[in-house]
Scaffold this motif. Structure first.
Motif, PDB file in Angstrom:
ATOM      1  N   LEU A   3      46.212  38.714  32.889  1.00 35.23           N
ATOM      2  CA  LEU A   3      46.477  37.879  34.065  1.00 35.23           C
ATOM      3  C   LEU A   3      45.139  37.269  34.802  1.00 35.23           C
ATOM      4  N   LYS A   4      44.173  38.075  34.432  1.00 36.68           N
ATOM      5  CA  LYS A   4      42.692  38.014  34.857  1.00 36.68           C
ATOM      6  C   LYS A   4      41.975  37.054  34.024  1.00 36.68           C
TER       7      LYS A   4
ATOM      8  N   ASN B 139      38.928  37.095  42.600  1.00 38.18           N
ATOM      9  CA  ASN B 139      37.940  36.305  42.336  1.00 38.18           C
ATOM     10  C   ASN B 139      37.849  35.269  43.509  1.00 38.18           C
ATOM     11  N   LEU B 140      36.677  34.901  43.998  1.00 39.00           N
ATOM     12  CA  LEU B 140      36.632  34.291  45.163  1.00 39.00           C
ATOM     13  C   LEU B 140      35.100  33.307  44.959  1.00 39.00           C
ATOM     14  N   LYS B 141      35.326  32.208  44.429  1.00 38.17           N
ATOM     15  CA  LYS B 141      33.873  31.381  44.368  1.00 38.17           C
ATOM     16  C   LYS B 141      33.869  30.189  44.901  1.00 38.17           C
ATOM     17  N   LEU B 142      32.986  29.840  45.707  1.00 37.91           N
ATOM     18  CA  LEU B 142      32.535  28.753  46.292  1.00 37.91           C
ATOM     19  C   LEU B 142      31.402  27.809  45.501  1.00 37.91           C
ATOM     20  N   ARG B 143      31.834  26.495  45.227  1.00 34.83           N
ATOM     21  CA  ARG B 143      30.891  25.939  44.436  1.00 34.83           C
ATOM     22  C   ARG B 143      30.731  24.354  44.899  1.00 34.83           C
ATOM     23  N   GLY B 144      29.824  23.842  44.689  1.00 36.97           N
ATOM     24  CA  GLY B 144      29.569  22.327  45.114  1.00 36.97           C
ATOM     25  C   GLY B 144      28.433  21.679  44.204  1.00 36.97           C
TER      26      GLY B 144
ATOM     27  N   GLN C  26      28.962  10.839  42.576  1.00 37.16           N
ATOM     28  CA  GLN C  26      29.965  11.755  43.094  1.00 37.16           C
ATOM     29  C   GLN C  26      29.628  13.134  43.733  1.00 37.16           C
ATOM     30  N   THR C  27      30.073  13.588  44.873  1.00 36.13           N
ATOM     31  CA  THR C  27      29.993  14.836  45.328  1.00 36.13           C
ATOM     32  C   THR C  27      31.230  15.557  45.505  1.00 36.13           C
ATOM     33  N   ASP C  28      31.273  16.983  45.221  1.00 38.96           N
ATOM     34  CA  ASP C  28      32.494  17.745  45.202  1.00 38.96           C
ATOM     35  C   ASP C  28      32.251  19.334  45.893  1.00 38.96           C
ATOM     36  N   VAL C  29      33.135  19.605  46.197  1.00 35.85           N
ATOM     37  CA  VAL C  29      32.882  20.860  46.958  1.00 35.85           C
ATOM     38  C   VAL C  29      34.465  21.786  46.728  1.00 35.85           C
ATOM     39  N   GLY C  30      34.336  22.639  46.142  1.00 38.81           N
ATOM     40  CA  GLY C  30      35.517  23.528  45.515  1.00 38.81           C
ATOM     41  C   GLY C  30      35.630  25.007  46.037  1.00 38.81           C
ATOM     42  N   LEU C  31      36.583  25.449  46.064  1.00 38.53           N
ATOM     43  CA  LEU C  31      36.967  27.010  46.352  1.00 38.53           C
ATOM     44  C   LEU C  31      38.057  27.107  45.481  1.00 38.53           C
ATOM     45  N   GLU C  32      37.602  28.387  44.625  1.00 38.12           N
ATOM     46  CA  GLU C  32      38.541  29.120  43.699  1.00 38.12           C
ATOM     47  C   GLU C  32      38.979  30.561  44.252  1.00 38.12           C
ATOM     48  N   MET C  33      40.280  30.779  44.134  1.00 40.76           N
ATOM     49  CA  MET C  33      40.341  32.305  44.612  1.00 40.76           C
ATOM     50  C   MET C  33      41.590  32.700  43.815  1.00 40.76           C
ATOM     51  N   GLU C  34      41.354  34.116  43.469  1.00 40.36           N
ATOM     52  CA  GLU C  34      42.618  34.654  42.773  1.00 40.36           C
ATOM     53  C   GLU C  34      42.884  36.188  43.395  1.00 40.36           C
ATOM     54  N   PHE C  35      44.214  36.543  43.344  1.00 39.62           N
ATOM     55  CA  PHE C  35      44.498  37.589  43.959  1.00 39.62           C
ATOM     56  C   PHE C  35      45.320  38.577  43.034  1.00 39.62           C
TER      57      PHE C  35
ATOM     58  N   ASN D 169      44.860  40.751  41.118  1.00 44.70           N
ATOM     59  CA  ASN D 169      44.278  40.946  39.806  1.00 44.70           C
ATOM     60  C   ASN D 169      44.462  39.910  38.612  1.00 44.70           C
ATOM     61  N   GLY D 170      44.347  38.798  39.481  1.00 42.97           N
ATOM     62  CA  GLY D 170      44.534  37.302  38.663  1.00 42.97           C
ATOM     63  C   GLY D 170      45.946  36.944  38.549  1.00 42.97           C
ATOM     64  N   ARG D 171      46.964  37.588  39.157  1.00 40.03           N
ATOM     65  CA  ARG D 171      48.157  37.204  39.126  1.00 40.03           C
ATOM     66  C   ARG D 171      48.604  36.191  39.982  1.00 40.03           C
ATOM     67  N   LEU D 172      48.043  35.822  40.877  1.00 37.57           N
ATOM     68  CA  LEU D 172      48.019  34.552  41.843  1.00 37.57           C
ATOM     69  C   LEU D 172      46.580  34.038  41.947  1.00 37.57           C
ATOM     70  N   HIS D 173      46.760  32.713  41.746  1.00 32.17           N
ATOM     71  CA  HIS D 173      45.413  32.139  41.536  1.00 32.17           C
ATOM     72  C   HIS D 173      45.519  30.689  42.256  1.00 32.17           C
ATOM     73  N   THR D 174      44.416  30.002  42.876  1.00 32.44           N
ATOM     74  CA  THR D 174      44.477  28.793  43.828  1.00 32.44           C
ATOM     75  C   THR D 174      43.265  28.410  43.766  1.00 32.44           C
ATOM     76  N   GLU D 175      43.402  26.900  43.942  1.00 27.58           N
ATOM     77  CA  GLU D 175      41.829  26.278  43.703  1.00 27.58           C
ATOM     78  C   GLU D 175      42.107  24.919  44.686  1.00 27.58           C
ATOM     79  N   VAL D 176      41.035  24.547  45.500  1.00 26.16           N
ATOM     80  CA  VAL D 176      40.875  23.457  46.443  1.00 26.16           C
ATOM     81  C   VAL D 176      39.649  22.823  46.088  1.00 26.16           C
ATOM     82  N   ASP D 177      39.807  21.656  46.217  1.00 20.61           N
ATOM     83  CA  ASP D 177      38.554  20.655  45.837  1.00 20.61           C
ATOM     84  C   ASP D 177      38.638  19.464  47.013  1.00 20.61           C
ATOM     85  N   TYR D 178      37.435  18.990  47.298  1.00 17.57           N
ATOM     86  CA  TYR D 178      37.354  17.773  47.856  1.00 17.57           C
ATOM     87  C   TYR D 178      36.209  16.800  47.375  1.00 17.57           C
ATOM     88  N   PHE D 179      36.644  15.695  46.962  1.00 19.16           N
ATOM     89  CA  PHE D 179      35.599  14.847  46.263  1.00 19.16           C
ATOM     90  C   PHE D 179      35.503  13.576  46.925  1.00 19.16           C
TER      91      PHE D 179
END
Length: 996
Positions: free
Chosen positions: A98-99, A604-609, A661-670, A672-682
């Protein structure tokens, strides 16, 4: 002496022990969480290159030392290392992983751990579409990736599909993504067999796509095909399907149609076309159902055979695919043949070699939009399908002025045949410096395209004609890749340097002829004619590229990616031949920080741009040069003389379209990876747009391609997924995504607006159906705003325009009391504001149920098919749809369906026929059952399934299909018109998978 004997005996015993260990055979079975056998699991003796893989039933056998350990690994499962400890049988159950942080994904010219990726990248697992009867790549992508819009614009088998990643950038050029298949850049997605896909990644932001420079502006889709593994396996998949039209238009019965025609004739003072006796006869016996004659139940079949295997050093995979589909419109069909071979050899620990070879042939027959469907809604139901001579009725005395739908179906052939061959070979060598390797790859792609058209004597008014178009395209590619991948304490470095060249050559030939003497021989005897024309063409361009990228990570916590590519294209003049496309991305894995770890919330929690530039060379090979045109002209009443005149002027100053192009994204997992979500603005802005600018007549006339204009795309992307339930043998996996898109033209240079003509509606459109206007999106509909019908209290105002109550009422924006093209305005948008998808898989023991929904929202469609059947003018002449029952008349004066009057003047290019094209569709529902392995004594895997595609569609759109339209996949400025569009079908499929 005694010491020597003892030493000899000791060495002998050790040798026997070594031989015994080498000869030990270990067997076993590998299962998954559902206790079913897992095929294709890698089994390797730890610390050696000796390995194998499990068969179709999950069984394996390997020779190993009794004191060695076996490593079991497979994508999507948690690997295990198990000591043998002298055992001969080892059974293993692998848990699902799952992870996915350590999952390796393919990026441009390399690979990365998913946790290290700083760009906007989406991966589609083959598990997501394994339960569905997929035949093409666009079906894999539709609804599964946030920010990727897929429209099956032509629902015919093998029909056109439009794929867009984060909107559309270019006006003149193509907005199709760039496809990479096994390292070959610029592949055709129509030639990809989904059953051959191993991994699929979608690169969306500039950080991910700038490595492809001048061709990365529209996003990149990277596909890696399946490879063989040790052992020998045979897999077969067969599918059989039937299909039907999703919905039909409601047509007036023949008797009621005749009454409506007579009512109109009475209101306008014309003679009655039908007698009372004829009407009674139509009511008793009915008339002609033209939709029944055009549509049918389609059938289809697909067969796939895959043979794979190999040794520790060399593996192979050979697959063959055959697809045969008969469309839901009579006399339309599609065939596809694909053969693929992948061979990989590990010559030694440092040197490896690979060869990929695939060939494809497709054959389309009468799969274009248009005629038959339009005429099925134009020919009167009172007109018989066949005449007394047994041939289709030639003229409709009441309805359409065009040919019988049956003649359009059977007296013409529109055939497209494409044959492609791709050879792709590469070698990889690990250099003496740790982490440094070089990869050399060479590819050649050959495409032969044939367009064959025939118009028979009935559809051509006795002058049969035919044409043949033949094109050959050859692409040569060389990619030289130097990679440095090393971890030094807390520092990780992955660097890539690439030199790449591509050459594109195109040759084509066209022959057209009319007055065929033997039309029964079709386009294969085009030489026997009364008039003919021949033309040919040639084009060649080259692309030279230097690129580099470095990925740096510190403590797997702070991430930096920097890339730059310099492209040189022969399409541009000497001053603009080269352009540079840089990008920069930063990532911060917050989940590795103590203050986040202490929360015990995130796996997992990752902020990227990211920020970057990509480009487009959306022009022909010789667009910078002035053209010359052939002409035939007569002087002094003499015979015509061939000559040459100046054509469109060239522009040596043309340069690349560029997208920032500019992009800002946030990745999250809860969990132990069983639930994952991702948000982006471009946010994307494309400038230096390539557009055709009109040249004044006094300056020579024609058009010239120039860099003018600017387009913007921006939006949000959201995805969430995971395992909702996993208990007691029952498992529910769900993935949901949606994306918003705001597309807008920012500038057209000095132009206030620019019209785009589709020529889809013929005489139905008095001017361009679409208009490019700053502040409006691409695909903005241009027409009159319909205000309903003139009502009795508006009689005086209607009279100023020469109208009476009951006539169509359009907005007179310039108050001229005259409705014309000066009153046209933006009336709608063909670009959706929101798209989404929801995929659900339910598993219980051997049963698997899949439900997949996709949706499109905030989009308009101009329904010219309905307009033609409801305008009562022009080519159709009469009203055929049941909505005419509500026409304006005494006692029904609130109706907005126009009355039958002498002053009736309809405009089909208006908001009256602009409809809400939003929809939610149950794209697929499938039920599969995998037989227990012990049924076949663990020698085979058997899976049977039943699937329904496009089973339910929830929409307000009145036509058969809100998704189909008459626009091609290559344009985004003129999209969304439905005029006889070939609709997508509702399909039922029965299939079986066999693995040995």
């Amino acid at each position: 002496m005694k010491k020597t004997v003892k030493l000899f005996v000791l060495l002998l015993l050790l040798g026997q022990s070594y031989v015994f260990a080498q000869n030990a055979r270990v067997t076993g079975k590998i299962t998954g969480p559902d206790n079913q056998g897992l095929p294709g699991v890698n089994v390797q003796v730890s610390g050696t290159t000796t390995g194998t893989s499990s068969d179709a039933a999950g069984n394996f056998a390997i020779n190993a030392a009794s004191n060695a350990s076996l490593v079991f690994s497979n994508i999507g499962y948690v690997g295990q290392t198990i000591p043998i400890n002298g055992r001969s049988i080892i059974n293993v159950q692998l848990a699902e992983d799952l992870k996915t942080l350590n999952e390796v994904v393919v990026v441009g010219y390399g690979t990365q751990r998913k946790s290290d990726v700083t760009g906007a990248l989406s991966a589609i697992s083959t598990k997501e579409f394994a339960q569905q009867p997929i035949t093409r790549l666009d079906q894999v992508l539709q609804g599964r990736v946030a920010g990727v819009q897929v429209n099956q614009t032509n629902g015919a088998p093998g029909g056109d599909a439009k794929i867009r990643i984060r909107g559309a950038n270019s006006i003149l050029g193509s907005n199709n993504p760039l496809y990479i298949v096994d390292g070959y850049v610029g592949a055709d997605f129509n030639f990809v067999n989904p059953s051959d896909i191993e991994t699929l990644q979608v690169l969306k932001d500039a950080s991910a796509t700038s490595i492809y420079g001048s061709r990365g502006a529209n996003g990149v889709i990277i596909i890696t095909t399946k490879k063989g593994s040790r052992g020998f396996k045979v897999n077969y998949e067969g599918q059989f399907s039937t299909s039907e039209v999703i919905k039909r238009y409601d047509i007036l019965p023949a008797g009621e149609f005749a009454e409506i025609v007579n009512a109109r004739a009475t209101a306008t003072g014309s003679g009655l076309p039908f007698t009372a006796a004829q009407i009674d006869d139509y009511k008793r016996n009915g008339g002609t159902d033209w939709q029944n004659l055009v549509f049918r139940n389609g059938t289809g079949q697909q067969h796939q055979i895959t043979v794979s295997g190999g040794s520790d050093k060399t593996t192979f995979l050979v697959s063959g695919n055959y697809l045969n589909q008969n469309g839901i419109v009579n006399n339309s069909d599609f065939k596809r043949y694909i053969l693929r071979t992948n061979i990989n050899t590990q010559i030694n620990d440092k040197l490896s070699f690979r060869v990929n070879l695939w060939g494809t042939r497709t054959e389309n027959h009468n799969t274009l939009d248009g005629g038959p469907i339009v005429q099925a809604l134009a020919w009167a139901p009172t007109t018989p399908a066949y005449g007394s001579d047994g041939l289709p009725t030639f003229n409709d005395p009441i309805g359409s002025v065009f040919r019988n739908p049956l003649d359009i179906l059977y007296d013409q052939s529109i055939d497209t045949r494409r044959s492609s061959l791709n050879l792709n070979a590469g070698v990889n060598y690990k250099l003496p410096i740790k982490g440094l390797s070089i990869d050399l790859q060479y590819a050649v792609n050959y495409l032969n395209a044939q367009n064959l058209n025939l118009s028979g004597p009935r559809i051509s008014n006795g002058i049969p004609s035919a044409s043949r178009y033949s094109a050959e395209q050859v692409t040569l590619q060389n990619t030289n890749n130097l990679t440095y991948d090393v971890k030094l304490g807390d520092h990780s470095i992955n660097a890539v340097a690439v030199l790449e060249t591509q050459q594109f050559t195109d040759r084509n030939f066209t022959a057209t002829a009319s007055g065929l003497r033997f039309p029964q021989l079709g386009y294969d005897n085009i030489g026997n004619n009364t008039a003919a024309n021949v033309a040919s063409g040639y084009g060649k361009s080259t692309l030279f590229s230097l690129l580099g990228r470095i990925n740096y990570g510190y403590k797997d916590r702070y991430l930096v990616t920097a890339a730059v590519r310099r492209d040189g294209s022969s399409k541009f003049g000497p001053d603009n031949k080269y352009s540079v496309f840089p990008s920069l991305a930063l990532g911060w894995r917050l989940s590795e920080e103590a203050f986040i770890k202490n929360l015990n919330v995130f796996s997992n929690l990752k902020l990227r741009g990211s920020w970057g530039l990509t480009g487009s060379q959306a022009i022909g090979s010789y667009a910078t040069l002035t053209t010359y045109n052939n002409i035939q002209s007569a002087f002094n009443n003499s015979a015509a003389t061939a000559g040459v005149i100046l054509g469109n002027p060239g522009n040596i100053n043309l340069k690349w379209e560029t997208t920032r192009q500019t992009d800002v994204g946030l990745e999250m997992e809860f969990f132990n990876g069983r639930l994952h979500t991702e948000v982006d603005y471009f946010h994307k802005t494309t400038f230096d747009l390539l557009l055709n600018a009109a040249i004044p007549s006094y300056a020579g006339g024609g058009i010239q391609v120039r860099n003018i204009g600017e387009v913007e795309n921006k939006g949000f992307e959201f995805s969430i997924g995971g395992t909702a339930i996993d208990k007691g043998g029952f498992r529910w996996e769900s993935n949901f995504n949606f994306a918003t898109l705001a597309n807008k033209v920012l500038s057209l240079g000095d132009l206030p607006r620019l019209g785009v003509d589709t020529r889809v509606g013929g005489g139905m459109s008095p001017t361009n159906e679409f208009m490019l206007v700053p502040g409006q999106p691409l695909g903005a509909y241009w027409g009159l705003r319909y205000l309903g019908t003139w009502k009795p209290n508006e009689a005086d105002q209607a009279a100023l325009q020469g109208r009476v109550p009951g006539d169509p009422h359009y907005e007179d924006i310039n108050n001229s009391n005259s409705i014309n093209t000066d009153d046209f305005q933006i009336i709608g948008r063909a670009f959706p504001k929101l798209t989404g998808g929801w995929n659900n898989t339910f598993t219980y023991k051997g049963l698997t149920l899949n439900l997949f929904f996709n949706g499109v929202f905030g989009v308009d469609k101009l329904n010219y098919t309905r307009a033609a059947a409801m305008s009562g003018s022009g080519d159709a002449r009469q009203f055929l749809l049941t909505e005419i029952r509500d026409y304006y008349r005494p006692g029904n004066e609130t109706s907005d369906v126009p009355a039958f009057t002498k002053t009736y003047q309809p405009f089909t290019q208006s908001s009256r026929f602009l409809e809400n094209g939003s929809f939610v569709r149950l794209k697929n529902v499938s039920l599969a059952y995998s037989l227990p392995n012990n049924v076949f004594k663990n020698k085979a895997n058997v899976r049977v399934f039943f699937s329904a595609t496009n089973l339910l569609t929830f929409t307000k759109y009145s036509g058969p299909d809100p998704e189909s339209s008459r626009s091609s996949s290559g344009t985004d400025t003129a999209i969304g018109i439905d005029y006889g569009s070939y609709p997508n079908a509702k399909q039922y499929t029965l299939g079986i998978n066999l693995g040995f």
